[in-house]
Design a protein around this motif. Structure first.
Motif, short mmCIF file in Angstrom:
data_model
loop_
_atom_site.label_atom_id
_atom_site.label_comp_id
_atom_site.label_asym_id
_atom_site.label_seq_id
_atom_site.Cartn_x
_atom_site.Cartn_y
_atom_site.Cartn_z
N HIS A 247 0.85 -1.19 0.00
CA HIS A 247 0.00 0.00 0.00
C HIS A 247 0.88 1.24 0.00
CE1 HIS A 247 -3.85 -2.14 0.98
NE2 HIS A 247 -2.97 -3.06 1.35
N TYR A 249 1.12 5.61 0.01
CA TYR A 249 0.54 6.94 0.24
C TYR A 249 1.59 7.99 -0.12
CZ TYR A 249 -3.05 4.69 3.18
OH TYR A 249 -4.07 3.90 3.66
N HIS A 273 -3.08 5.00 -2.57
CA HIS A 273 -4.14 5.69 -1.84
C HIS A 273 -4.09 7.21 -2.02
CE1 HIS A 273 -5.36 2.06 0.48
NE2 HIS A 273 -4.07 1.75 0.40
N VAL A 276 -2.91 12.16 1.71
CA VAL A 276 -3.85 12.44 2.79
C VAL A 276 -3.18 13.34 3.81
CG1 VAL A 276 -5.06 10.24 2.48
CG2 VAL A 276 -3.17 10.37 4.10
N GLU A 280 -4.85 11.94 9.16
CA GLU A 280 -5.49 10.83 8.45
C GLU A 280 -4.49 9.70 8.21
OE1 GLU A 280 -8.92 13.11 5.77
OE2 GLU A 280 -6.86 12.98 5.04
N LEU A 281 -3.26 10.10 7.89
CA LEU A 281 -2.22 9.10 7.62
C LEU A 281 -1.91 8.30 8.87
CD1 LEU A 281 -0.16 7.84 5.70
CD2 LEU A 281 1.44 9.66 6.37
N ASN A 283 -3.83 7.57 11.37
CA ASN A 283 -4.90 6.61 11.60
C ASN A 283 -4.82 5.44 10.63
OD1 ASN A 283 -6.09 8.00 13.75
ND2 ASN A 283 -7.29 9.29 12.38
N ALA A 284 -4.49 5.75 9.38
CA ALA A 284 -4.40 4.70 8.36
C ALA A 284 -3.24 3.75 8.63
CB ALA A 284 -4.25 5.32 6.98
N CYS A 287 -3.41 0.50 10.68
CA CYS A 287 -4.14 -0.64 10.13
C CYS A 287 -3.22 -1.66 9.46
CB CYS A 287 -5.19 -0.17 9.12
SG CYS A 287 -6.45 0.93 9.81
N TYR A 288 -1.95 -1.30 9.26
CA TYR A 288 -1.04 -2.17 8.49
C TYR A 288 -0.10 -2.94 9.41
CZ TYR A 288 -2.83 0.56 4.62
OH TYR A 288 -3.67 1.16 3.72
#
Length: 387
Positions: A247, A249, A273, A276, A280-281, A283-284, A287-288
């Motif tokens: 993923h 960003y 993605h 951002v 926001e980054l 928080n994202a 998830c990884y």
């Protein structure tokens, strides 16, 4: 209240490590009872054009979080044409000289380097017996440019070396983001006062949780500049995708090539993605499973500030860049190392990982290491003592 001026080429709303670093330095010093002002260009990075909200302006002055920010005109460009990029730096330097002529400059000034030419303009114009000039060196130019293949050892390179040495000579104090930078400065000027100023971030530690992206595959994330130095396009081409998802960003010079590669290889588990906000980054990223920090070539003096930011997020790291960054990852047990430039070794390292090695327990250890060793405010207090 002591006044201090910071001169930089990058500042929010621009994104990236450089702008975040200077923003935290400015607001941190303001919280330590300094009267802080900042000079920076009209926002233009990394797109190479002035942001829409600032277009058509020659100068803008505002106050944000009690910091006075002077945004000056420049000819914005991120062209690969060296003459256009040189003109961008010259245009900002001209704006700086104009500002220096018509405004009173504080007795303490922090100058960001690189760009070398902008720093040279400041060191040349602002030198005075009673003024303290602090040079904040985040990368070693022109050495880094030589290692990236941007320069050759010719007349132009020798001129940049002379500018580099002039900047060090005129500085009363040199801040360096790595020990390698300080060693280099001391090799040229053994008596020069130096201070190790790491790019520690300043934000509240998030509550950690298990990665929310389920499945057997390991989810690897890269976030940041998609530039030549990071080599994300080469990474997309070279990764073994048998047990991973990748993923991405960010934005930058390689963005279009990466997007095109993804569209031409729809069977590969790569997801772009876009760009951002920093919140926001954060928080994202939680998830990884793991993040990768790559450099296409090992760059002497470079320590990616992502190391310290991701450590505070408790995010395990796969470091693929060589140099001092490797030592930090290993010393504080923040993740895994792959030999710089060796994609075979990188894939073998990824294959050796398992979900059990990327657990919540491991994330908690990483975050604790950041809490103990990468404290922004403790470092700022030490810096305050030498300013």
């Amino acid at each position: 209240m002591k006044k201090i001026l910071i001169i930089t080429s990058y500042f929010p709303p621009e994104t990236g490590a450089a702008s975040n670093r200077i923003f935290h330095l400015a607001t941190g010093l303001e919280n330590q009872n300094f009267k802080v002002s900042v000079i920076t260009p009209l926002p233009n990075y990394p797109k190479g054009r002035v942001f829409d909200d600032y277009r058509g302006k020659f100068k803008q002055t505002s106050t944000e979080k009690n910091v006075t920010i002077h945004r000056l005109w420049l000819y914005a460009s991120n062209s690969k044409n060296k003459l256009l990029r040189l003109f961008t730096m010259i245009s900002y330097s001209i704006s700086l000289i104009w500002f220096f002529i018509w405004n009173k400059i504080p007795e303490t000034v922090i100058v960001q380097s690189p760009p070398l030419l902008v720093a040279f303009t400041c060191m040349l114009c602002l030198q005075r017996k009673k003024r303290k000039l602090v040079l904040n060196v985040s990368d070693l130019w022109p050495i880094a440019g030589l290692e990236l293949g941007a320069f050759k050892k010719n007349f132009s390179y020798k001129m940049l070396e002379k500018i580099e040495r002039f900047n060090y000579k005129k500085a009363d104090l040199v801040l360096g983001q790595s020990q390698e930078i300080l060693v280099h400065v001391k090799s040229l000027f053994p008596e020069k006062a130096t201070f190790l100023y790491r790019n520690y971030p300043d934000f509240e530690l998030p509550e950690l949780k298990e990665p929310s992206i389920s499945g057997d595959k390991i989810t690897i994330v890269y976030a940041g500049l998609l530039g030549i130095a990071q080599g994300i396009y080469k990474l997309c081409e070279s990764l073994d995708y048998s047990n991973i998802e990748f993923h991405i960003y960010g934005g930058g010079a390689e963005k279009e090539k990466i997007v095109q590669f993804i569209s031409e290889n729809p069977d590969l588990p790569i997801v772009y993605h876009g760009e951002v906000t920093r919140s926001e980054l954060h928080n994202a990223l939680l998830c990884y499973d793991i993040t990768i920090i790559p450099l296409l070539n090992r760059i002497y003096g470079s320590v990616p500030s992502k190391i310290f930011e991701y450590a505070k997020l408790g995010l395990p790291m796969l470091y693929f860049g060589g140099g001092e960054g490797e030592d930090i990852i290993q010393q504080h047990q923040l993740g895994w190392i792959a030999e710089a430039g060796n994609y075979s070794h990188l894939n073998k390292t990824i294959q050796s990982l398992g979900k059990n090695k990327l657990s919540l327990k491991n994330r908690t250890k990483i975050q604790q290491a950041a809490l103990e060793n990468f404290d922004f405010n403790k470092q700022l207090l030490k810096l305050k003592a030498v300013l």
